[in-house]
Design an enzyme around this catalytic site. Sequence first.
Site, mmCIF file in Angstrom:
data_model
loop_
_atom_site.group_PDB
_atom_site.id
_atom_site.type_symbol
_atom_site.label_atom_id
_atom_site.label_comp_id
_atom_site.label_asym_id
_atom_site.label_seq_id
_atom_site.Cartn_x
_atom_site.Cartn_y
_atom_site.Cartn_z
ATOM 1 N N ASN A 141 -9.631 0.104 -1.837
ATOM 2 C CA ASN A 141 -8.239 -0.033 -2.279
ATOM 3 C C ASN A 141 -7.760 -1.480 -2.325
ATOM 4 O OD1 ASN A 141 -7.958 2.849 -2.391
ATOM 5 N ND2 ASN A 141 -7.724 2.843 -0.157
ATOM 6 N N ARG A 142 -8.708 -2.412 -2.459
ATOM 7 C CA ARG A 142 -8.411 -3.842 -2.563
ATOM 8 C C ARG A 142 -7.741 -4.395 -1.301
ATOM 9 N NH1 ARG A 142 -11.423 -2.774 -6.193
ATOM 10 N NH2 ARG A 142 -11.258 -3.467 -8.363
ATOM 11 N N LEU A 143 -7.863 -3.691 -0.183
ATOM 12 C CA LEU A 143 -7.268 -4.161 1.057
ATOM 13 C C LEU A 143 -8.343 -4.910 1.850
ATOM 14 C CD1 LEU A 143 -4.357 -3.861 2.091
ATOM 15 C CD2 LEU A 143 -5.182 -2.059 3.618
ATOM 16 N N VAL A 192 -14.052 -0.740 -9.830
ATOM 17 C CA VAL A 192 -15.036 -0.523 -8.776
ATOM 18 C C VAL A 192 -14.319 -0.628 -7.446
ATOM 19 C CG1 VAL A 192 -17.147 -1.342 -7.676
ATOM 20 C CG2 VAL A 192 -16.922 -1.462 -10.158
#
Length: 223
Positions: free
Chosen positions: A194-196, A6
Site C-alpha cells: 500500500n505504498r506505506l 505492483v
Amino acid sequence: MDPRRVDYTGEGISEDELLATPYAQVRAWVDEAVTRADAQPDVPEPYALSVATVDAEGRPNVRTVLLRFLDERGPGFVTATTSAKGREIAANAHVAAALTWPAMYRSVRFRGRAVALDEAEVREYWDSRPWGSRVSAWASQQSAPTGSREDLERAYEARAAEFPEDAGAVPLPEFWGGYRVVCDEVELWGGRRNRLHDRIVYTRVGDGDLGDAAAWEVSRRQP
C-alpha cells in the site's frame, strides 16, 4: 501510458532491527543482495550504484557505475577523472548515490561529498581488473563524443595491440582513478504494501565515520 500497479511485498525495516552502525547495516544489505544475485537471477547486478553530480549551471547529472569499495569510510567507485563526473566533482564535490535492488524492495541512498581515492587503492584495484577492462580504460575518452561504434572498437584494437595480453601488465593511466563518498546522510528504504514504505535515516551529528555509532542520529521519514 497505462500505469502498472505492483504492490511491494517487502518486509521493510524497523528501528529495532538496525545493526550497531550505518556501515554494518549497509554492508549487511549489500552482502544479502550479492548472495541473492548468486542464487537467482532477479538481482542481476547487486553493485549497480547511481551517482548524481551537478554541472557548472547547477543542473543534475546521474549515471550508473559499479560499487567497488565499501568500508567505514564510505562507498567508492572508479572512473576516468577526466569524464563528465570527474570534471563535475572537481568543481563541486557534493554528490548523491544510490544502490537499488527492486526484487528485494530495498534501496540505500547516500549524500555527502566525493573525495579522491588514494593512489595505492586505485592501483590495487586496477591490477585486479581483467585485461580487457584495463585496455578499455585506455581506449575510451570517457564522456567525449565518438563518431561511431566502429571508431570505438578501432581505438580498443589499437590499445590492445599496444598492451598485448601476453606481454605483461597494462599500465595505470594518469587520467584514471576513483572517488569515495564521505557521507553526511544514509537512508535505508524498504518497500511495503500500500505504498506505506519504511525510510530509516542516519544523519551525521559528529565527526566519526560510518563505523562510529556516536557520529549518527537515527530518524524515520514518511514515505
